[in-house]
Design a protein around this motif. Structure first.
Motif, PDB file in Angstrom:
ATOM      1  N   TYR A 195       0.818  -1.205   0.000  1.00 58.76           N
ATOM      2  CA  TYR A 195       0.000   0.000   0.000  1.00 58.76           C
ATOM      3  C   TYR A 195       0.857   1.262   0.000  1.00 58.76           C
ATOM      4  N   VAL A 196       1.940   1.278   0.750  1.00 61.65           N
ATOM      5  CA  VAL A 196       2.849   2.437   0.749  1.00 61.65           C
ATOM      6  C   VAL A 196       3.389   2.666  -0.658  1.00 61.65           C
ATOM      7  N   SER A 197       3.699   1.608  -1.371  1.00 60.02           N
ATOM      8  CA  SER A 197       4.161   1.745  -2.762  1.00 60.02           C
ATOM      9  C   SER A 197       3.106   2.436  -3.617  1.00 60.02           C
ATOM     10  N   GLU A 198       1.846   2.059  -3.443  1.00 61.10           N
ATOM     11  CA  GLU A 198       0.757   2.693  -4.197  1.00 61.10           C
ATOM     12  C   GLU A 198       0.618   4.164  -3.803  1.00 61.10           C
ATOM     13  N   CYS A 199       0.745   4.445  -2.522  1.00 61.22           N
ATOM     14  CA  CYS A 199       0.664   5.832  -2.051  1.00 61.22           C
ATOM     15  C   CYS A 199       1.766   6.692  -2.673  1.00 61.22           C
TER      16      CYS A 199
ATOM     17  N   HIS B 134      -6.816  10.500   0.559  1.00 64.40           N
ATOM     18  CA  HIS B 134      -8.214  10.259   0.923  1.00 64.40           C
ATOM     19  C   HIS B 134      -8.922   9.479  -0.186  1.00 64.40           C
ATOM     20  N   MET B 135      -8.722   9.899  -1.425  1.00 61.24           N
ATOM     21  CA  MET B 135      -9.352   9.206  -2.553  1.00 61.24           C
ATOM     22  C   MET B 135      -8.824   7.783  -2.699  1.00 61.24           C
ATOM     23  N   LEU B 136      -7.512   7.593  -2.555  1.00 63.82           N
ATOM     24  CA  LEU B 136      -6.921   6.261  -2.687  1.00 63.82           C
ATOM     25  C   LEU B 136      -7.406   5.320  -1.580  1.00 63.82           C
ATOM     26  N   SER B 137      -7.395   5.796  -0.353  1.00 61.99           N
ATOM     27  CA  SER B 137      -7.784   4.916   0.761  1.00 61.99           C
ATOM     28  C   SER B 137      -9.253   4.510   0.675  1.00 61.99           C
ATOM     29  N   ASN B 138     -10.093   5.390   0.173  1.00 63.42           N
ATOM     30  CA  ASN B 138     -11.528   5.099   0.104  1.00 63.42           C
ATOM     31  C   ASN B 138     -11.969   4.532  -1.238  1.00 63.42           C
ATOM     32  N   SER B 139     -11.042   4.356  -2.153  1.00 61.78           N
ATOM     33  CA  SER B 139     -11.400   3.764  -3.445  1.00 61.78           C
ATOM     34  C   SER B 139     -11.663   2.269  -3.264  1.00 61.78           C
ATOM     35  N   THR B 140     -12.301   1.668  -4.235  1.00 65.33           N
ATOM     36  CA  THR B 140     -12.582   0.236  -4.191  1.00 65.33           C
ATOM     37  C   THR B 140     -11.264  -0.533  -4.211  1.00 65.33           C
ATOM     38  N   PHE B 141     -11.136  -1.521  -3.332  1.00 64.33           N
ATOM     39  CA  PHE B 141      -9.921  -2.325  -3.275  1.00 64.33           C
ATOM     40  C   PHE B 141     -10.294  -3.784  -3.061  1.00 64.33           C
ATOM     41  N   SER B 142      -9.406  -4.650  -3.496  1.00 66.10           N
ATOM     42  CA  SER B 142      -9.651  -6.080  -3.346  1.00 66.10           C
ATOM     43  C   SER B 142      -9.066  -6.572  -2.026  1.00 66.10           C
ATOM     44  N   ILE B 143      -9.620  -7.678  -1.554  1.00 67.65           N
ATOM     45  CA  ILE B 143      -9.149  -8.317  -0.327  1.00 67.65           C
ATOM     46  C   ILE B 143      -8.821  -9.770  -0.653  1.00 67.65           C
ATOM     47  N   PRO B 144      -8.138 -10.476   0.236  1.00 70.59           N
ATOM     48  CA  PRO B 144      -7.853 -11.889  -0.018  1.00 70.59           C
ATOM     49  C   PRO B 144      -9.130 -12.650  -0.372  1.00 70.59           C
ATOM     50  N   GLY B 145      -9.007 -13.485  -1.371  1.00 74.31           N
ATOM     51  CA  GLY B 145     -10.150 -14.243  -1.871  1.00 74.31           C
ATOM     52  C   GLY B 145     -10.726 -13.647  -3.140  1.00 74.31           C
ATOM     53  N   ASP B 146     -10.566 -12.336  -3.341  1.00 73.28           N
ATOM     54  CA  ASP B 146     -10.993 -11.714  -4.593  1.00 73.28           C
ATOM     55  C   ASP B 146     -10.040 -12.157  -5.700  1.00 73.28           C
ATOM     56  N   PRO B 147     -10.546 -12.367  -6.904  1.00 73.05           N
ATOM     57  CA  PRO B 147      -9.671 -12.865  -7.980  1.00 73.05           C
ATOM     58  C   PRO B 147      -8.505 -11.936  -8.332  1.00 73.05           C
ATOM     59  N   ASP B 148      -8.658 -10.632  -8.120  1.00 68.01           N
ATOM     60  CA  ASP B 148      -7.590  -9.705  -8.496  1.00 68.01           C
ATOM     61  C   ASP B 148      -6.673  -9.315  -7.330  1.00 68.01           C
ATOM     62  N   PHE B 149      -6.815  -9.978  -6.168  1.00 61.59           N
ATOM     63  CA  PHE B 149      -5.904  -9.709  -5.057  1.00 61.59           C
ATOM     64  C   PHE B 149      -4.560 -10.347  -5.385  1.00 61.59           C
TER      65      PHE B 149
ATOM     66  N   LEU C 272      -9.297  -0.975   5.321  1.00 56.09           N
ATOM     67  CA  LEU C 272      -9.648   0.436   5.134  1.00 56.09           C
ATOM     68  C   LEU C 272      -9.026   1.282   6.234  1.00 56.09           C
ATOM     69  N   GLN C 273      -9.133   0.821   7.470  1.00 60.62           N
ATOM     70  CA  GLN C 273      -8.542   1.530   8.603  1.00 60.62           C
ATOM     71  C   GLN C 273      -7.023   1.646   8.443  1.00 60.62           C
ATOM     72  N   LEU C 274      -6.378   0.565   8.035  1.00 59.54           N
ATOM     73  CA  LEU C 274      -4.934   0.589   7.793  1.00 59.54           C
ATOM     74  C   LEU C 274      -4.580   1.555   6.676  1.00 59.54           C
ATOM     75  N   ARG C 275      -5.344   1.535   5.591  1.00 65.44           N
ATOM     76  CA  ARG C 275      -5.078   2.392   4.438  1.00 65.44           C
ATOM     77  C   ARG C 275      -5.219   3.871   4.812  1.00 65.44           C
ATOM     78  N   GLN C 276      -6.271   4.206   5.538  1.00 68.33           N
ATOM     79  CA  GLN C 276      -6.499   5.597   5.907  1.00 68.33           C
ATOM     80  C   GLN C 276      -5.376   6.127   6.787  1.00 68.33           C
ATOM     81  N   GLU C 277      -5.027   5.369   7.818  1.00 66.21           N
ATOM     82  CA  GLU C 277      -3.998   5.829   8.754  1.00 66.21           C
ATOM     83  C   GLU C 277      -2.619   5.848   8.106  1.00 66.21           C
ATOM     84  N   THR C 278      -2.318   4.854   7.304  1.00 64.89           N
ATOM     85  CA  THR C 278      -1.005   4.798   6.641  1.00 64.89           C
ATOM     86  C   THR C 278      -0.812   5.984   5.709  1.00 64.89           C
ATOM     87  N   GLY C 279      -1.832   6.299   4.928  1.00 67.86           N
ATOM     88  CA  GLY C 279      -1.742   7.439   4.012  1.00 67.86           C
ATOM     89  C   GLY C 279      -1.459   8.737   4.742  1.00 67.86           C
ATOM     90  N   MET C 280      -2.146   8.970   5.853  1.00 66.12           N
ATOM     91  CA  MET C 280      -1.958  10.208   6.610  1.00 66.12           C
ATOM     92  C   MET C 280      -0.555  10.282   7.222  1.00 66.12           C
TER      93      MET C 280
END
Length: 177
Positions: free
Chosen positions: A73-77, A95-110, A133-141
């Motif tokens: 995620y840091v790489s994406e940021c 803010h936009m990146l953290s709240n955008s649609t993302f895949s989780i384990p089990g999703d085909p594109d994860f 989502l919580q990790l993404r929001q805090e990490t970005g900030m």
């Protein structure tokens, strides 16, 4: 040499991913602990520059799976921040990146499905999505504070030099993004 998570004794997990307490104001399933001096996000940011060069990362605990996700995620940021001219623009992008649609384990594109367990039910899926989502929001900030030293400066070249690197040759972004 890989730097692993020091949070190896955490018992609570979702889908073989440690549910670690965070120093955060964002809502989510992770326990909020304002008294924490150091959490897994601090650890990911601290080890990022050393671990980003790795092609393999042997997993030693469920906390390492959190660390792997945060490294990706840091790489994406950093890719997003590369285009930002100042701190305010970076806040908007994160803010936009953290709240955008993302895949989780089990999703085909994860990207790392073999490393993570698939959620067993809807509740696990919702908790995992909320935790990520919580990790993404805090990490970005927190990353913004490291990359932009003051409000009007450009991003630090000492962070931006890593924006083209891929941890484990993987990316959380879909191909072409």
């Amino acid at each position: 040499m890989a730097y692993h998570s020091s949070f190896i004794n955490e018992d609570i997990s979702i889908c073989n991913i440690a549910l670690l307490p965070l120093r955060t104001t964002f809502k989510g399933p992770a326990t909020k602990d304002a008294d924490l001096k150091y959490d897994v996000i601090d650890e990911a940011l601290y080890y990022f520059k050393a671990n980003i060069f790795l092609k393999n990362f042997p997993i030693q605990s469920n906390a390492d799976r959190v660390l792997i996700y945060l490294m990706l995620y840091v790489s994406e940021c950093l890719k997003k921040m590369q285009k930002c001219l100042n701190k305010n623009q970076a806040f908007q992008e994160m803010h936009m990146l953290s709240n955008s649609t993302f895949s989780i384990p089990g999703d085909p594109d994860f990207p790392l499905n073999p490393v993570y367990a698939k959620p067993k039910n809807r509740i696990d899926e919702e908790n995992l999505r909320g935790y990520f989502l919580q990790l993404r929001q805090e990490t970005g900030m927190r990353l913004i504070e490291k990359v932009f030293e003051n409000a009007n400066c450009k991003p630090s070249k000492w962070w931006m030099c890593f924006c083209r690197r891929k941890f484990l040759d993987k990316s959380l972004a879909a191909p072409g993004e």
